[in-house]
Design an enzyme around this catalytic site. Structure first.
Site, PDB file in Angstrom:
ATOM      1  N   GLY A  47       0.840  -1.183   0.000  1.00  0.00           N
ATOM      2  CA  GLY A  47       0.000   0.000   0.000  1.00  0.00           C
ATOM      3  C   GLY A  47       0.873   1.229   0.000  1.00  0.00           C
ATOM      4  N   GLN A  52       2.635  10.066   1.797  1.00  0.00           N
ATOM      5  CA  GLN A  52       4.006   9.531   1.727  1.00  0.00           C
ATOM      6  C   GLN A  52       4.781  10.083   0.539  1.00  0.00           C
ATOM      7  OE1 GLN A  52       2.576   5.240   2.349  1.00  0.00           O
ATOM      8  NE2 GLN A  52       4.684   5.205   3.098  1.00  0.00           N
ATOM      9  N   CYS A 100       7.098  -0.213   6.520  1.00  0.00           N
ATOM     10  CA  CYS A 100       6.565   0.966   5.839  1.00  0.00           C
ATOM     11  C   CYS A 100       7.646   1.525   4.928  1.00  0.00           C
ATOM     12  CB  CYS A 100       6.159   2.005   6.878  1.00  0.00           C
ATOM     13  SG  CYS A 100       5.483   3.516   6.171  1.00  0.00           S
ATOM     14  N   LEU A 101       7.240   1.898   3.724  1.00  0.00           N
ATOM     15  CA  LEU A 101       8.198   2.467   2.766  1.00  0.00           C
ATOM     16  C   LEU A 101       8.864   3.726   3.319  1.00  0.00           C
ATOM     17  CD1 LEU A 101       5.998   2.113  -0.441  1.00  0.00           C
ATOM     18  CD2 LEU A 101       8.063   0.788   0.079  1.00  0.00           C
ATOM     19  N   HIS A 142      -3.185   0.730   8.622  1.00  0.00           N
ATOM     20  CA  HIS A 142      -1.847   1.318   8.461  1.00  0.00           C
ATOM     21  C   HIS A 142      -1.913   2.531   7.519  1.00  0.00           C
ATOM     22  CE1 HIS A 142       2.684   0.892   7.837  1.00  0.00           C
ATOM     23  NE2 HIS A 142       2.319   1.725   6.885  1.00  0.00           N
ATOM     24  N   GLU A 143      -2.603   2.344   6.392  1.00  0.00           N
ATOM     25  CA  GLU A 143      -2.659   3.427   5.403  1.00  0.00           C
ATOM     26  C   GLU A 143      -3.529   4.590   5.894  1.00  0.00           C
ATOM     27  OE1 GLU A 143      -0.514   3.352   3.151  1.00  0.00           O
ATOM     28  OE2 GLU A 143      -0.015   1.236   3.294  1.00  0.00           O
ATOM     29  N   HIS A 146      -1.655   6.977   7.962  1.00  0.00           N
ATOM     30  CA  HIS A 146      -0.841   7.968   7.229  1.00  0.00           C
ATOM     31  C   HIS A 146      -1.641   9.242   6.933  1.00  0.00           C
ATOM     32  CE1 HIS A 146       2.950   5.959   6.519  1.00  0.00           C
ATOM     33  NE2 HIS A 146       2.370   4.891   6.007  1.00  0.00           N
TER      34      HIS A 146
HETATM   35 NI    NI Z   1       3.333   3.052   5.617  1.00  0.00          NI
END
Ligand code: NI
Length: 174
Positions: A47, A52, A100-101, A142-143, A146
């Site tokens: 995702g 981000q 997480c990226l 999680h998303e 953000h």
């Molecule tokens: Ni993330």
């Protein structure tokens, strides 16, 4: 495709509350969705949320397919999720691994609601009501975090639940 800059932990923009997407069907929003779909595929993410890549809008891509690291991940078509809400969440919490990226090199055990009833707008402007459980419920939470300026590390119960990716790979290979 536009060039995205992936923000990393410490960048203040990751801590902003993202703004509601007003024009779902505008060319700009549709292009952003296409670009994020391509980006998440390139980086093999589960995702990615617009904040981000420094776009402070309430939009993320959920994507899931099994790989070596998440063999239990269900297969789903990458989906654009716009202006998401959690309508109802199970009281049962489950701890499992996340990465997480925006936090390269780490993994942590994060408690999440086992099941969430969600509502969002899809890229065609339709309201979607859908319940997610397990892995997908985790990706959704999680998303969504953000969009509210939260990073998964904020939800870790104990610093000992944080490991490097290198050590995590050793554990799952055992
Ligand atoms: Ni993330």
């Amino acid at each position: 495709m536009q060039h995205f800059t992936l923000l990393q932990l410490g960048h203040p923009h990751l801590r902003l509350t993202a703004k509601t997407v007003e024009q779902v069907k505008s060319d700009a929003t549709q292009q952003l969705i296409d670009d994020l779909l391509q980006y998440v595929e390139e980086v093999q993410g589960m995702g990615i949320a617009a904040p981000q890549v420094d776009i402070s809008q309430r939009l993320f891509i959920m994507s899931s397919k099994p790989n070596n690291r998440y063999p239990y991940a269900p297969l789903m078509d990458p989906t654009a999720v716009i202006n998401p809400q959690i309508i109802k969440a199970s009281t049962t919490m489950v701890k499992d691994w996340e990465g997480c990226l925006s936090v390269p090199g780490f993994r942590a055990l994060v408690p999440r609601h086992q099941t969430v009833m969600t509502r969002y707008t899809d890229r065609c402007g339709q309201q979607i009501d859908i319940e997610y459980s397990g892995f997908l419920a985790r990706v959704f939470q999680h998303e969504l975090d953000h969009l509210n300026g939260l990073i998964y590390l904020d939800r870790v119960e104990n610093n000992r639940d944080i490991v490097t990716e290198q050590e995590w790979l050793k554990q799952i290979d055992d």
